[in-house]
Design a protein around this motif. Sequence first.
Motif, PDB file in Angstrom:
ATOM      1  N   LYS A 257       0.838  -1.188   0.000  1.00  0.00           N
ATOM      2  CA  LYS A 257       0.000   0.000   0.000  1.00  0.00           C
ATOM      3  C   LYS A 257       0.873   1.238   0.000  1.00  0.00           C
ATOM      4  CE  LYS A 257      -3.687   2.241   2.634  1.00  0.00           C
ATOM      5  NZ  LYS A 257      -4.524   2.162   3.857  1.00  0.00           N
ATOM      6  N   THR A 258       0.586   2.186  -0.877  1.00  0.00           N
ATOM      7  CA  THR A 258       1.377   3.384  -0.986  1.00  0.00           C
ATOM      8  C   THR A 258       1.063   4.314   0.182  1.00  0.00           C
ATOM      9  OG1 THR A 258      -0.321   4.400  -2.370  1.00  0.00           O
ATOM     10  CG2 THR A 258       1.472   3.224  -3.477  1.00  0.00           C
ATOM     11  N   ALA A 259       2.048   5.175   0.483  1.00  0.00           N
ATOM     12  CA  ALA A 259       1.883   6.097   1.592  1.00  0.00           C
ATOM     13  C   ALA A 259       0.879   7.186   1.233  1.00  0.00           C
ATOM     14  CB  ALA A 259       3.236   6.723   1.957  1.00  0.00           C
ATOM     15  N   THR A 260       0.063   7.541   2.161  1.00  0.00           N
ATOM     16  CA  THR A 260      -0.919   8.595   1.980  1.00  0.00           C
ATOM     17  C   THR A 260      -0.757   9.619   3.099  1.00  0.00           C
ATOM     18  OG1 THR A 260      -2.565   7.343   3.238  1.00  0.00           O
ATOM     19  CG2 THR A 260      -2.522   7.040   0.844  1.00  0.00           C
ATOM     20  N   THR A 261      -1.561  10.661   3.042  1.00  0.00           N
ATOM     21  CA  THR A 261      -1.525  11.683   4.082  1.00  0.00           C
ATOM     22  C   THR A 261      -2.811  11.649   4.877  1.00  0.00           C
ATOM     23  OG1 THR A 261      -2.416  13.342   2.571  1.00  0.00           O
ATOM     24  CG2 THR A 261      -0.015  13.160   2.723  1.00  0.00           C
ATOM     25  N   ALA A 262      -2.702  12.004   6.123  1.00  0.00           N
ATOM     26  CA  ALA A 262      -3.849  12.075   7.021  1.00  0.00           C
ATOM     27  C   ALA A 262      -3.598  13.199   8.010  1.00  0.00           C
ATOM     28  CB  ALA A 262      -4.082  10.750   7.737  1.00  0.00           C
ATOM     29  N   PHE A 263      -4.638  13.582   8.715  1.00  0.00           N
ATOM     30  CA  PHE A 263      -4.537  14.650   9.702  1.00  0.00           C
ATOM     31  C   PHE A 263      -4.519  14.011  11.088  1.00  0.00           C
ATOM     32  CE2 PHE A 263      -6.297  16.546   5.932  1.00  0.00           C
ATOM     33  CZ  PHE A 263      -5.617  17.754   5.841  1.00  0.00           C
ATOM     34  N   VAL A 264      -3.400  14.198  11.796  1.00  0.00           N
ATOM     35  CA  VAL A 264      -3.170  13.543  13.076  1.00  0.00           C
ATOM     36  C   VAL A 264      -3.202  14.594  14.178  1.00  0.00           C
ATOM     37  CG1 VAL A 264      -1.618  12.062  14.408  1.00  0.00           C
ATOM     38  CG2 VAL A 264      -1.739  11.835  11.922  1.00  0.00           C
ATOM     39  N   CYS A 265      -3.930  14.300  15.246  1.00  0.00           N
ATOM     40  CA  CYS A 265      -4.008  15.198  16.391  1.00  0.00           C
ATOM     41  C   CYS A 265      -2.687  15.139  17.162  1.00  0.00           C
ATOM     42  CB  CYS A 265      -5.173  14.812  17.300  1.00  0.00           C
ATOM     43  SG  CYS A 265      -5.288  15.801  18.816  1.00  0.00           S
ATOM     44  N   GLN A 266      -2.076  16.287  17.402  1.00  0.00           N
ATOM     45  CA  GLN A 266      -0.805  16.340  18.105  1.00  0.00           C
ATOM     46  C   GLN A 266      -0.971  16.223  19.618  1.00  0.00           C
ATOM     47  OE1 GLN A 266       2.077  16.486  16.074  1.00  0.00           O
ATOM     48  NE2 GLN A 266       0.374  16.069  14.677  1.00  0.00           N
ATOM     49  N   SER A 267      -2.197  16.144  20.084  1.00  0.00           N
ATOM     50  CA  SER A 267      -2.456  16.005  21.515  1.00  0.00           C
ATOM     51  C   SER A 267      -2.712  14.567  21.926  1.00  0.00           C
ATOM     52  CB  SER A 267      -3.639  16.884  21.923  1.00  0.00           C
ATOM     53  OG  SER A 267      -3.930  16.743  23.296  1.00  0.00           O
ATOM     54  N   CYS A 268      -3.553  13.863  21.143  1.00  0.00           N
ATOM     55  CA  CYS A 268      -3.914  12.496  21.527  1.00  0.00           C
ATOM     56  C   CYS A 268      -3.525  11.456  20.487  1.00  0.00           C
ATOM     57  CB  CYS A 268      -5.417  12.408  21.796  1.00  0.00           C
ATOM     58  SG  CYS A 268      -6.451  12.677  20.334  1.00  0.00           S
ATOM     59  N   GLY A 269      -3.157  11.861  19.267  1.00  0.00           N
ATOM     60  CA  GLY A 269      -2.768  10.914  18.232  1.00  0.00           C
ATOM     61  C   GLY A 269      -3.904  10.396  17.386  1.00  0.00           C
ATOM     62  N   GLU A 270      -5.120  10.924  17.550  1.00  0.00           N
ATOM     63  CA  GLU A 270      -6.270  10.499  16.751  1.00  0.00           C
ATOM     64  C   GLU A 270      -6.037  10.857  15.282  1.00  0.00           C
ATOM     65  OE1 GLU A 270     -10.250   8.860  16.458  1.00  0.00           O
ATOM     66  OE2 GLU A 270      -8.852   8.954  18.137  1.00  0.00           O
ATOM     67  N   VAL A 271      -6.343   9.918  14.371  1.00  0.00           N
ATOM     68  CA  VAL A 271      -6.133  10.112  12.942  1.00  0.00           C
ATOM     69  C   VAL A 271      -7.463  10.470  12.285  1.00  0.00           C
ATOM     70  CG1 VAL A 271      -5.320   9.067  10.793  1.00  0.00           C
ATOM     71  CG2 VAL A 271      -4.220   8.479  12.962  1.00  0.00           C
ATOM     72  N   HIS A 272      -7.464  11.542  11.492  1.00  0.00           N
ATOM     73  CA  HIS A 272      -8.661  12.003  10.797  1.00  0.00           C
ATOM     74  C   HIS A 272      -8.396  12.007   9.291  1.00  0.00           C
ATOM     75  CE1 HIS A 272      -8.847  13.617  14.871  1.00  0.00           C
ATOM     76  NE2 HIS A 272     -10.162  13.741  14.738  1.00  0.00           N
TER      77      HIS A 272
ATOM     78  N   GLY B  65      -1.233  18.787  31.823  1.00  0.00           N
ATOM     79  CA  GLY B  65      -0.338  18.033  32.687  1.00  0.00           C
ATOM     80  C   GLY B  65       0.006  16.649  32.179  1.00  0.00           C
ATOM     81  N   ASN B  66      -0.507  16.248  30.992  1.00  0.00           N
ATOM     82  CA  ASN B  66      -0.187  14.947  30.429  1.00  0.00           C
ATOM     83  C   ASN B  66       1.046  15.048  29.534  1.00  0.00           C
ATOM     84  OD1 ASN B  66      -2.542  13.816  31.596  1.00  0.00           O
ATOM     85  ND2 ASN B  66      -3.758  14.605  29.885  1.00  0.00           N
ATOM     86  N   ILE B  67       1.758  13.932  29.387  1.00  0.00           N
ATOM     87  CA  ILE B  67       2.939  13.918  28.542  1.00  0.00           C
ATOM     88  C   ILE B  67       2.517  14.112  27.095  1.00  0.00           C
ATOM     89  CG2 ILE B  67       4.870  12.524  27.731  1.00  0.00           C
ATOM     90  CD1 ILE B  67       5.033  11.264  30.443  1.00  0.00           C
ATOM     91  N   ALA B  68       3.157  15.058  26.408  1.00  0.00           N
ATOM     92  CA  ALA B  68       2.802  15.380  25.038  1.00  0.00           C
ATOM     93  C   ALA B  68       3.116  14.216  24.115  1.00  0.00           C
ATOM     94  CB  ALA B  68       3.546  16.631  24.576  1.00  0.00           C
ATOM     95  N   GLY B  69       2.292  14.073  23.072  1.00  0.00           N
ATOM     96  CA  GLY B  69       2.481  12.989  22.129  1.00  0.00           C
ATOM     97  C   GLY B  69       1.432  11.907  22.311  1.00  0.00           C
ATOM     98  N   PRO B  70       1.542  10.847  21.533  1.00  0.00           N
ATOM     99  CA  PRO B  70       0.529   9.781  21.612  1.00  0.00           C
ATOM    100  C   PRO B  70       0.639   9.001  22.910  1.00  0.00           C
ATOM    101  CG  PRO B  70       2.323   9.140  20.159  1.00  0.00           C
ATOM    102  CD  PRO B  70       2.581  10.575  20.524  1.00  0.00           C
ATOM    103  N   ARG B  71      -0.505   8.535  23.401  1.00  0.00           N
ATOM    104  CA  ARG B  71      -0.524   7.762  24.642  1.00  0.00           C
ATOM    105  C   ARG B  71       0.167   6.411  24.485  1.00  0.00           C
ATOM    106  NH1 ARG B  71      -1.908  10.372  29.185  1.00  0.00           N
ATOM    107  NH2 ARG B  71      -2.729   8.425  30.036  1.00  0.00           N
TER     108      ARG B  71
END
Length: 356
Positions: free
Chosen positions: A3-18, A223-229
């Motif tokens: 599968k070729t690489a595509t682009t998506a919109f990723v939340c920089q707070s929780c890592g949710e992909v849109h 107060g949570n560590i930045a980046g994906p959980r």
Amino acid sequence: MAKTATTAFVCQSCGEVHSKWSGKCAGCGEWNTLVEETVGGTPGGLAAPKAGTKRSGKTEFVALNAETETPARIVMGVEELDRVFGGGIVPSSATLIGGDPGIGKSTLLLQVAARLARNGVKTVYVSGEEAAAQIQERAKRLKVAESPVDLATETDLRKILSALKAAKPDFVVIDSIQTMWSDSLEAAPGSVSQVRACSQELTRWAKKSGAALVLVGHVTKEGNIAGPRVVEHMVDAVFYFEGERGHQFRILRAVKNRFGPTDEIGIFEMHQYGLAPAKEPSALFLSTDGDGEGGAAVYAAMEGSRPVLAEVQALVAKSAYGTPRRSVVGWDGGRLAMLLAVLEARCGISLSGMDV
């Protein structure tokens, strides 16, 4: 067919992909946190392997009751730190330490690295935030500049791993994981994809090499560590460094620890020459005012294996409105409501028209 690489919109707070951009993240509810990133054809957003590449090797299984030699913990020599870690840091482990900017994370870890290096432990300190001259100046201020610590200022993950494989250290500090970047991803440093990929590679190296790895992480405004959980699931232990800049005390709290308790806390005191274990931890939770004042009570709270004296202060006044206010800091609001109900029902104290 890969599968070729595509682009998506990723939340920089929780890592949710849109699949498309929106102002608000549907996962955590934060605003303006979606950033367009390249998502590969493999799970986790990593780049897909190149066509034609083959991976050989086999997986070895061992019996559940097989006798394996347990490596001795590395005692760091700081009583409060060893208490939180459960007696010292375990080789082949990965630890994540988060805290507010300027709280003292780099200062404490530089002190620990210097102490271990003086005791014969091969120690490496990698900084991606400061120049070498800045760290050397801090080491002089902390009186640890003569310690044989190998210092590097680099953010390229490939170069860092190559240097670590050649040096073969026993204790490694990465300050911080948000500044690391891998050339296998097109995302910017500090993005969810980069933090996840760099954490995975460094943790994998620690497991194979036998070194104790400590990652420093930034925290969000909540107060949570930045980046994906998922980063917190990769590592073996997660600790939060808490405190206020204007206050001399700092608290290291265990949130996750595979090799020790999670209810222990370490209390440190900021001095001219860095952080030192607090001699009287109860002084952090007690008022310095005179004794015998109304509305204050001292009780003994158990924090792990250590009792700590804490002070509870209360203020009751007549309410100027029809609905009295119930405000609480550092305690659960539901427990406050239950306590007030017990005081009214069993003790005959009328609080229905009082602000508490």
